[in-house]
Design a protein around this motif. Structure first.
Motif, PDB file in Angstrom:
ATOM      1  N   VAL A  63     -17.559  38.854   7.994  1.00  0.00           N
ATOM      2  CA  VAL A  63     -18.143  39.081   6.667  1.00  0.00           C
ATOM      3  C   VAL A  63     -19.361  39.995   6.719  1.00  0.00           C
ATOM      4  CG1 VAL A  63     -17.255  36.941   5.682  1.00  0.00           C
ATOM      5  CG2 VAL A  63     -19.558  36.986   6.631  1.00  0.00           C
ATOM      6  N   ALA A  64     -19.930  40.174   7.903  1.00  0.00           N
ATOM      7  CA  ALA A  64     -21.049  41.123   8.022  1.00  0.00           C
ATOM      8  C   ALA A  64     -20.560  42.552   7.779  1.00  0.00           C
ATOM      9  CB  ALA A  64     -21.705  41.002   9.394  1.00  0.00           C
ATOM     10  N   ASP A  74     -30.862  39.903  14.157  1.00  0.00           N
ATOM     11  CA  ASP A  74     -30.328  38.560  14.403  1.00  0.00           C
ATOM     12  C   ASP A  74     -31.512  37.616  14.596  1.00  0.00           C
ATOM     13  OD1 ASP A  74     -28.880  36.329  15.062  1.00  0.00           O
ATOM     14  OD2 ASP A  74     -27.970  37.180  16.874  1.00  0.00           O
ATOM     15  N   ILE A  75     -31.868  36.898  13.535  1.00  0.00           N
ATOM     16  CA  ILE A  75     -33.008  35.985  13.555  1.00  0.00           C
ATOM     17  C   ILE A  75     -32.530  34.602  13.976  1.00  0.00           C
ATOM     18  CG2 ILE A  75     -34.797  34.885  12.145  1.00  0.00           C
ATOM     19  CD1 ILE A  75     -34.695  37.392  10.362  1.00  0.00           C
ATOM     20  N   LEU A  82     -23.955  35.949  18.954  1.00  0.00           N
ATOM     21  CA  LEU A  82     -23.691  36.775  17.771  1.00  0.00           C
ATOM     22  C   LEU A  82     -24.207  38.195  17.974  1.00  0.00           C
ATOM     23  CD1 LEU A  82     -24.310  34.505  14.648  1.00  0.00           C
ATOM     24  CD2 LEU A  82     -22.210  35.678  15.286  1.00  0.00           C
ATOM     25  N   SER A  83     -25.348  38.338  18.621  1.00  0.00           N
ATOM     26  CA  SER A  83     -25.879  39.685  18.885  1.00  0.00           C
ATOM     27  C   SER A  83     -24.903  40.510  19.714  1.00  0.00           C
ATOM     28  CB  SER A  83     -27.232  39.605  19.605  1.00  0.00           C
ATOM     29  OG  SER A  83     -28.231  39.174  18.723  1.00  0.00           O
ATOM     30  N   ARG A  84     -24.279  39.872  20.703  1.00  0.00           N
ATOM     31  CA  ARG A  84     -23.277  40.581  21.519  1.00  0.00           C
ATOM     32  C   ARG A  84     -22.117  41.047  20.647  1.00  0.00           C
ATOM     33  NH1 ARG A  84     -24.462  36.601  24.978  1.00  0.00           N
ATOM     34  NH2 ARG A  84     -22.613  35.360  24.517  1.00  0.00           N
ATOM     35  N   HIS A  98     -32.305  41.158  18.558  1.00  0.00           N
ATOM     36  CA  HIS A  98     -32.082  39.715  18.692  1.00  0.00           C
ATOM     37  C   HIS A  98     -33.427  39.042  18.878  1.00  0.00           C
ATOM     38  CE1 HIS A  98     -31.064  36.405  21.777  1.00  0.00           C
ATOM     39  NE2 HIS A  98     -30.888  35.900  20.575  1.00  0.00           N
ATOM     40  N   THR A  99     -33.714  38.034  18.051  1.00  0.00           N
ATOM     41  CA  THR A  99     -34.982  37.321  18.167  1.00  0.00           C
ATOM     42  C   THR A  99     -34.757  35.817  18.067  1.00  0.00           C
ATOM     43  OG1 THR A  99     -37.234  37.141  17.286  1.00  0.00           O
ATOM     44  CG2 THR A  99     -35.485  37.516  15.698  1.00  0.00           C
TER      45      THR A  99
END
Length: 115
Positions: A63-64, A74-75, A82-84, A98-99
């Motif tokens: 959906v992104a 990516d909080i 998910l960042s990958r 990514h944080t």
């Protein structure tokens, strides 16, 4: 109703599991929990969600609707799974940041990305 700012010198309590703790203590306890599980976090997600977290993450990526060149933040990204997935979608011309508040979780994600 009139609202008054909370006095920073008055300790406030909150819940941590079945215990009532000072709010300042809760933050360190939460950090301790995530520090202790960071290396096993994804396996724990598999077990606790019976694998459903993988479907939720696949749905999130779908959906992104990302495409090459997009930028993603990516909080609270945990170990970065998910960042990958986002990075694969945005490609070399995109960027994923990514944080996470927990350093141990970030370290796990970094180590996996480097591998």
């Amino acid at each position: 109703p009139t609202h008054f700012p909370r006095d920073p010198f008055i300790m406030s309590s909150t819940h941590f599991g079945y215990q009532t703790v000072d709010e300042r203590e809760k933050a360190s306890r939460v950090r301790g929990v995530f520090d202790s599980v960071a290396s096993k976090y994804d396996v724990m997600n598999d077990l606790m969600s019976m694998g459903m977290h993988r479907a939720w993450k696949a749905y999130t990526v779908a959906v992104a609707n990302l495409k090459a060149g997009d930028r993603v933040l990516d909080i609270a990204g945990g170990t970065g799974d998910l960042s990958r997935a986002f990075a694969k979608k945005v490609g070399e011309t995109g960027m994923v940041v990514h944080t996470d508040i927990n350093e141990a979780m970030l370290r796990q994600g970094r180590n996996r990305l480097l591998d």
